[in-house]
Write a protein that holds these residues in place. Structure first.
Motif, mmCIF file in Angstrom:
data_model
loop_
_atom_site.group_PDB
_atom_site.id
_atom_site.type_symbol
_atom_site.label_atom_id
_atom_site.label_comp_id
_atom_site.label_asym_id
_atom_site.label_seq_id
_atom_site.Cartn_x
_atom_site.Cartn_y
_atom_site.Cartn_z
ATOM 1 N N VAL A 118 0.980 -1.139 -0.132
ATOM 2 C CA VAL A 118 -0.041 0.001 0.211
ATOM 3 C C VAL A 118 0.737 1.435 0.070
ATOM 4 O O VAL A 118 0.415 2.272 -0.438
ATOM 5 N N LYS A 120 3.548 1.627 -1.579
ATOM 6 C CA LYS A 120 3.928 1.584 -3.020
ATOM 7 C C LYS A 120 2.966 2.369 -3.820
ATOM 8 O O LYS A 120 2.995 3.136 -4.834
ATOM 9 N N TRP A 121 1.768 1.733 -3.661
ATOM 10 C CA TRP A 121 0.494 2.106 -4.222
ATOM 11 C C TRP A 121 0.287 3.566 -4.255
ATOM 12 O O TRP A 121 -0.015 4.377 -4.813
ATOM 13 N N GLU A 124 2.791 5.259 -6.189
ATOM 14 C CA GLU A 124 2.885 5.328 -7.554
ATOM 15 C C GLU A 124 1.474 5.374 -8.184
ATOM 16 O O GLU A 124 1.272 5.943 -9.548
ATOM 17 N N VAL A 125 0.251 5.340 -7.507
ATOM 18 C CA VAL A 125 -0.971 5.597 -7.891
ATOM 19 C C VAL A 125 -1.600 6.764 -7.290
ATOM 20 O O VAL A 125 -2.005 7.591 -7.875
ATOM 21 N N THR A 223 -6.829 2.974 1.221
ATOM 22 C CA THR A 223 -6.973 1.623 1.074
ATOM 23 C C THR A 223 -7.393 1.030 2.422
ATOM 24 O O THR A 223 -6.798 1.135 3.509
ATOM 25 N N ASP A 273 -4.904 -3.154 -8.524
ATOM 26 C CA ASP A 273 -4.355 -1.649 -8.099
ATOM 27 C C ASP A 273 -3.234 -1.546 -7.398
ATOM 28 O O ASP A 273 -2.016 -1.091 -7.307
ATOM 29 N N VAL A 274 -3.255 -2.384 -6.108
ATOM 30 C CA VAL A 274 -2.681 -2.607 -5.069
ATOM 31 C C VAL A 274 -1.219 -3.516 -5.372
ATOM 32 O O VAL A 274 -0.102 -3.051 -5.376
ATOM 33 N N THR A 277 1.526 -2.943 -8.257
ATOM 34 C CA THR A 277 2.593 -2.084 -8.085
ATOM 35 C C THR A 277 3.890 -2.947 -7.843
ATOM 36 O O THR A 277 5.020 -2.465 -8.134
#
Length: 403
Positions: A118, A120-121, A124-125, A223, A273-274, A277
């Motif tokens: 999470v 990293k998400w 990056e997101v 998240t 999504d999670v 990554t």
């Protein structure tokens, strides 16, 4: 030379680290809900290895799957593929409606994996500045004992003497959705929480709490991570405890009963999504997803569903809880629980739960004291009505005798 209970205990005390304080019973065999000690005494297991043996001790079908796979191939590492991993993915995704699965070994490893993913998400997101990701957790949480996890524990025993701690965590009261909403900032990437706090004493949040949490997390692009390592796989009378309020987490963590107590297996269940990554080389485990673990987990999931253990948990849990509530003892403050995840909380002046669980052991029931005044009760999900009645009689004797 034949060793007896005192011999084993003496050796443990002399050679082992004293990081546990178990009851003085030395177990040697188990079958379904029953275990036997080295002196031949039989006990009804009301802890289930913290829900790891939901399917009962030494379930023959899981044992057969383990023996068969152990004779073929046990470990390849993830440097190579094996013929069990894809099948576990397929079956686990179908059962839980997950889009992605990442297998690990212990529950704590699953938690650490989710934290990494999470974050990293978030970078990056969601667009959180590098190194600024924040995860919100609940007070009185228990997610494991790694250094990263104890960094956000509120238990002095878990934290004392182990610093410095990892940054990036914020604590809010468990069950308080307003506090969660107020704590969320622009760098918040996740809320990590147990659906029911097991180690804290089977603490159940107010009705509607998780519906509100789900709404808040969705609205604020946070998240939602549910740690279902103890509550999942039938323990609360549903496959996953999130089902009690009709929500779906973004990340779900399972372990313990995923192997029926035969082997360390855990998994992170999430969306693309999670977990999408993570790229090759960024996370892994030598044993995670090994063929032996996968074969065992596949068998454990199959018997859980094929033998209606989840339904039995719901029925026997309600029956057990009602029976405990009927016990007339001035020691008892509250009986609470969901499914076969139960607790009896005693009044502070009752003298502590440890003496009650010691008395229960003498009467043939193994349960666990927690946080001084609470008795945790969690038999395997295969327990029958007659066995619940047998246990209830012992609880009645212990609680009334102590009073």
């Amino acid at each position: 030379m034949t060793l007896h209970t005192t011999d084993f205990i003496d050796i443990e005390h002399r050679l082992g680290a004293h990081n546990y304080k178990p009851l003085d019973v030395v177990l040697t065999r188990g079958e379904r809900v029953w275990v036997w000690d080295v002196d031949g005494n039989r006990y009804l297991d009301c802890l289930s290895a913290y829900s790891a043996v939901n399917q009962g001790h030494c379930h023959p079908k899981i044992l057969a799957a383990m023996v068969e796979q152990a004779g073929k191939l046990t470990l390849t590492s993830r440097a190579f593929r094996n013929d069990q991993l894809a099948l576990l993915y397929e079956e686990l995704a179908a059962l839980t409606d997950s889009h992605k699965v990442l297998p690990m070994n212990s529950g704590a490893e699953a938690v650490e994996t989710a934290i990494k993913a999470v974050r990293k998400w978030g970078y990056e997101v969601k667009g959180v500045p590098d190194g600024q990701a924040e995860i919100i957790v609940a007070s009185d949480n228990f997610h494991g004992r790694t250094l990263g996890i104890v960094s956000f524990s509120t238990d002095p025993d878990a934290r004392g003497g182990f610093g410095p701690f990892a940054p990036g965590f914020k604590v809010v009261p468990f069950g308080d959705a307003d506090a969660l909403e107020a704590a969320i900032g622009p760098n918040t990437v996740a809320f990590l929480v147990e659906p029911i706090q097991g180690e804290a004493g089977v603490m159940i949040p107010p009705a509607g709490y998780f519906k509100r949490v789900r709404e808040i997390c969705t609205a604020r692009q946070v998240t939602l991570i549910l740690d279902e390592i103890q509550t999942g796989l039938g323990r609360t009378g549903k496959l996953l405890a999130e089902e009690h309020e009709g929500i779906v987490a973004d990340v779900t963590l399972i372990g313990k009963a995923l192997s029926g107590g035969f082997y360390p297996v855990s998994a992170v269940l999430s969306n693309t999504d999670v977990l999408g990554t993570l790229k090759p080389g960024q996370h892994g485990s030598t044993f995670g997803g090994n063929p032996l673990a996968c074969a065992v987990a596949r068998a454990a999931l199959k018997v859980l569903t094929d033998e209606d253990m989840i339904g039995n948990s719901e029925r026997m849990g309600a029956y057990f809880k009602a029976g405990l509530a009927d016990i007339r003892s001035n020691l008892v403050k509250e009986v609470r629980g969901r499914g076969l995840m139960l607790a009896v909380e005693l009044h502070p002046e009752a003298g502590g739960a440890r003496r009650i669980v010691e008395d229960l052991r003498a009467r043939g029931v193994l349960a666990k004291d927690t946080h001084g005044h609470t008795i945790r009760i969690a038999p395997p999900l295969v327990v029958t009505r007659d066995e619940v009645d047998w246990a209830l009689e012992r609880f009645r004797e212990a609680l009334t005798a102590a009073a």
